[in-house]
Design a protein around this motif. Sequence first.
Motif, mmCIF file in Angstrom:
data_model
loop_
_atom_site.group_PDB
_atom_site.id
_atom_site.type_symbol
_atom_site.label_atom_id
_atom_site.label_comp_id
_atom_site.label_asym_id
_atom_site.label_seq_id
_atom_site.Cartn_x
_atom_site.Cartn_y
_atom_site.Cartn_z
ATOM 1 N N LYS A 126 0.852 -1.211 0.000
ATOM 2 C CA LYS A 126 0.000 0.000 0.000
ATOM 3 C C LYS A 126 0.878 1.247 0.000
ATOM 4 O O LYS A 126 0.571 2.237 -0.655
ATOM 5 N N GLU A 127 2.007 1.197 0.754
ATOM 6 C CA GLU A 127 2.904 2.358 0.862
ATOM 7 C C GLU A 127 3.477 2.693 -0.521
ATOM 8 O O GLU A 127 3.493 3.850 -0.944
ATOM 9 N N LYS A 128 3.929 1.648 -1.222
ATOM 10 C CA LYS A 128 4.519 1.845 -2.556
ATOM 11 C C LYS A 128 3.464 2.407 -3.516
ATOM 12 O O LYS A 128 3.748 3.265 -4.358
ATOM 13 N N MET A 129 2.252 1.913 -3.338
ATOM 14 C CA MET A 129 1.152 2.360 -4.190
ATOM 15 C C MET A 129 0.945 3.878 -4.042
ATOM 16 O O MET A 129 0.863 4.601 -5.031
ATOM 17 N N GLU A 130 0.938 4.356 -2.782
ATOM 18 C CA GLU A 130 0.745 5.801 -2.524
ATOM 19 C C GLU A 130 1.918 6.598 -3.098
ATOM 20 O O GLU A 130 1.730 7.664 -3.687
ATOM 21 N N GLU A 131 3.124 6.047 -2.923
ATOM 22 C CA GLU A 131 4.331 6.738 -3.388
ATOM 23 C C GLU A 131 4.305 6.875 -4.921
ATOM 24 O O GLU A 131 4.548 7.960 -5.466
ATOM 25 N N ILE A 132 3.964 5.770 -5.601
ATOM 26 C CA ILE A 132 3.943 5.801 -7.076
ATOM 27 C C ILE A 132 2.831 6.731 -7.567
ATOM 28 O O ILE A 132 2.999 7.465 -8.538
ATOM 29 N N SER A 133 1.729 6.735 -6.821
ATOM 30 C CA SER A 133 0.629 7.623 -7.193
ATOM 31 C C SER A 133 1.089 9.085 -7.186
ATOM 32 O O SER A 133 0.836 9.840 -8.141
ATOM 33 N N SER A 134 1.821 9.503 -6.129
ATOM 34 C CA SER A 134 2.232 10.915 -6.127
ATOM 35 C C SER A 134 3.342 11.176 -7.135
ATOM 36 O O SER A 134 3.396 12.261 -7.724
ATOM 37 N N THR A 135 4.193 10.161 -7.398
ATOM 38 C CA THR A 135 5.221 10.355 -8.435
ATOM 39 C C THR A 135 4.553 10.552 -9.801
ATOM 40 O O THR A 135 4.971 11.401 -10.602
ATOM 41 N N LEU A 136 3.494 9.779 -10.059
ATOM 42 C CA LEU A 136 2.804 9.905 -11.355
ATOM 43 C C LEU A 136 2.120 11.270 -11.476
ATOM 44 O O LEU A 136 2.104 11.869 -12.549
ATOM 45 N N THR A 137 1.589 11.761 -10.357
ATOM 46 C CA THR A 137 0.965 13.095 -10.394
ATOM 47 C C THR A 137 2.027 14.148 -10.727
ATOM 48 O O THR A 137 1.811 15.009 -11.591
ATOM 49 N N SER A 138 3.194 14.029 -10.078
ATOM 50 C CA SER A 138 4.270 15.003 -10.364
ATOM 51 C C SER A 138 4.746 14.876 -11.809
ATOM 52 O O SER A 138 5.206 15.853 -12.403
ATOM 53 N N ALA A 139 4.622 13.671 -12.378
ATOM 54 C CA ALA A 139 5.085 13.457 -13.756
ATOM 55 C C ALA A 139 4.031 13.881 -14.785
ATOM 56 O O ALA A 139 4.233 13.687 -15.988
ATOM 57 N N GLY A 140 2.896 14.424 -14.319
ATOM 58 C CA GLY A 140 1.923 14.980 -15.266
ATOM 59 C C GLY A 140 0.601 14.237 -15.367
ATOM 60 O O GLY A 140 -0.241 14.617 -16.184
ATOM 61 N N ALA A 141 0.403 13.168 -14.562
ATOM 62 C CA ALA A 141 -0.891 12.475 -14.639
ATOM 63 C C ALA A 141 -2.004 13.439 -14.222
ATOM 64 O O ALA A 141 -1.843 14.190 -13.255
ATOM 65 N N GLN A 142 -3.111 13.398 -14.963
ATOM 66 C CA GLN A 142 -4.212 14.329 -14.646
ATOM 67 C C GLN A 142 -4.909 13.921 -13.355
ATOM 68 O O GLN A 142 -5.332 14.760 -12.576
ATOM 69 N N GLN A 143 -4.984 12.607 -13.149
ATOM 70 C CA GLN A 143 -5.667 12.087 -11.963
ATOM 71 C C GLN A 143 -5.114 10.690 -11.689
ATOM 72 O O GLN A 143 -4.737 9.980 -12.637
ATOM 73 N N THR A 144 -5.042 10.304 -10.438
ATOM 74 C CA THR A 144 -4.615 8.923 -10.140
ATOM 75 C C THR A 144 -5.593 8.319 -9.131
ATOM 76 O O THR A 144 -6.237 9.048 -8.365
ATOM 77 N N TRP A 145 -5.686 6.997 -9.144
ATOM 78 C CA TRP A 145 -6.504 6.272 -8.179
ATOM 79 C C TRP A 145 -5.672 5.096 -7.666
ATOM 80 O O TRP A 145 -4.976 4.448 -8.458
#
Length: 316
Positions: free
Chosen positions: A291-310
């Motif tokens: 779960k921790e890695k999931m949250e971390e990757i989610s914020s990395t993807l947001t910083s990389a330009g993802a419009q939205q993450t789940w």
Amino acid sequence: MWLEDFLASKRNTSGFSHSKIILTGEHAVVYGNPAIALPFPLKVEAVIEEVTSGIIVESTFYTGPLEQIPTKLEGIRACIQQVLIALKRPCDKLKITIHSQIPIGKGLGSSAAIAVAIVRGLFSFFETKLDDKTLSAFVHTAEVYAHGSPSGIDMATAMSDTPIWFQNGDIVRLEVTSPLHFVIADSGRIGNTQKSVSRVRALYSNDEVLKADSLRRMKVIAFAAKSAMAKGDIQKLGKLLNENHSELIQIGVSEDGLNHLVNTARSAGALGAKLTGGGDGGCMLALTDSKEKMEEISSTLTSAGAQQTWCFTIEP
Ligand code: PMV
């Protein structure tokens, strides 16, 4: 509010459905290959109420009489009309309100989920039993308008509450033996599944050898992914997702933005990542082991330009 409207508005029911993600086998599934899809918890609710005149549709993309629905929603109109004819209620006065959390054109199966929710809502409103075969037939009508020649995987997953193995319309519920933690990221660009499916068809019909090789490799990936899920081998599953993404690049349905998010997720420690759905934009998914890695990757993807993450987890 008029008394008549007030009394009518007391009678309402809802139908529900949800979005989907394709884990492996999109596009290949159109040619009879197997694919794995997962129910994804973005919800759709279709509220059906009695009103005093006409059939009204209310949604974020259109509100007004059913007959004047825009062309891109024609599938929904045809589906509603067929259901009302089958229920012998073509002239009833109804309002169908669609509340959907699913973004459109992002490979998350919004059109199938909306149709499933509407058909369920209408049958429930008229207190008529609905079996899966009848539901599928009505939703297929809407999907043909939306996708041309859909494999049926979107509809099958919108009707299922477990992961499924889908091939040629046959559906097998899949067991998961260890938790699967996913991040889904929206590239921000809208894909057009009908167009990407037609492009793949043109590519395959020009090169029979490429078609056979591509479908064979994606079939091997799907079977191996099913076995990895059953064994709880998520490392292996991650590698297979990466291989599947390479196959999708080869048939020309990925694009720079999706590849960027896929590579970002892998560099941030995802076990595997790929686009999901029709491609040409839309969403990608990344598999992680916690779960921790999931949250971390989610914020990395947001910083990389993802419009939205789940973030979501499928528990055994
Ligand atoms: O609706 P989408 O974009 O998730 O795509 C559905 C999956 C495809 O394999 C590309 C098309 C189909 O009908 O199966």
